[in-house]
Design a protein around this motif. Structure first.
Motif: not given
Length: 169
Positions: A155, A38, A61-63
Motif C-alpha cells: 500500500g 486500502e 478503509n477496505h481490503n
C-alpha cells in the motif's frame, strides 16, 4: 517479528518536483485516499480543515482480507515542508494509545534537483483487531505480523507511486 517489537515498514521514493509541491500533496489527506489500495476516503472531523497537531480525520478503509472498517486519526506532528505524522486511534478514545503511527518525511534529494519522500507506518501499542487476531492464533503471530506488514508495504509503495505521478505531472 512480534507485535511487542512495534514493527514498522518504511519506503522511500525520489520525485522530480520541488519540495513545496511534494509537501502540498503529502500533507493533503485526500492524496493518500486517492492512491492507497486500502484507504478509500477521508474527511476532516470537528471543523478541522487541514493538518494541525491535535486535529482529527476519519478514514474509510477496505481490503479483501479484512473487509471494510472506519478509522479515526489524530495529527501528531506537522513540520511545514518536512514532516507529517498521524496516529490511528479509536473514535471514542481519541487521546488513547495508537493502533498505528503513519509518517511522511520530505527532504531535498541528495542530488539537489529532486525531493525524497519517506512514507511509513509503525504498529502502535493500542490493542486493535490485529492484536485480537494474534491472541486467537498466538502460535502464528510472526506469520500474521509479516503478512500485515507485507500488505502495508504494498500500500505504501502504491501510494508513493501515485504521489510521484501527481507531483511530476
Amino acid at each position: 517479528m512480534r507485535l511487542a517489537d512495534r514493527p514498522q515498514v518504511e519506503c522511500t521514493i525520489d520525485i522530480d518536483a520541488a519540495v513545496d509541491r511534494v509537501w502540498e500533496l503529502v500533507s493533503d489527506i485526500s492524496t493518500s485516499a486517492r492512491h492507497s489500495p486500502e484507504l478509500q476516503e477521508v474527511e476532516w472531523l470537528d471543523g478541522a480543515e487541514g493538518p494541525a497537531v491535535g486535529a482529527c480525520f476519519a478514514g474509510r478503509n477496505h481490503n479483501s482480507h479484512l473487509g471494510e472498517w472506519r478509522t479515526v486519526s489524530r495529527i501528531e506532528a506537522v513540520e511545514e515542508g518536512r514532516l507529517f505524522q498521524w496516529a490511528v486511534v479509536y473514535e471514542d478514545d481519541r487521546q488513547g494509545d495508537a493502533l498505528a503511527v503513519w509518517t511522511y518525511r520530505v527532504e531535498p534529494a541528495v542530488d539537489g534537483t529532486a525531493t525524497r519522500v519517506r512514507h511509513g507506518v509503525r504498529l502502535g501499542t493500542g490493542k486493535g483487531p490485529l492484536h485480537a487476531f494474534v491472541e486467537k492464533y498466538p502460535e502464528r503471530e510472526e506469520e500474521i505480523v509479516a503478512g500485515r506488514l507485507g500488505l502495508l508495504r504494498t500500500g505504501i509503495e502504491t501510494t508513493l507511486a501515485g504521489v510521484k505521478a501527481d507531483a511530476e505531472s
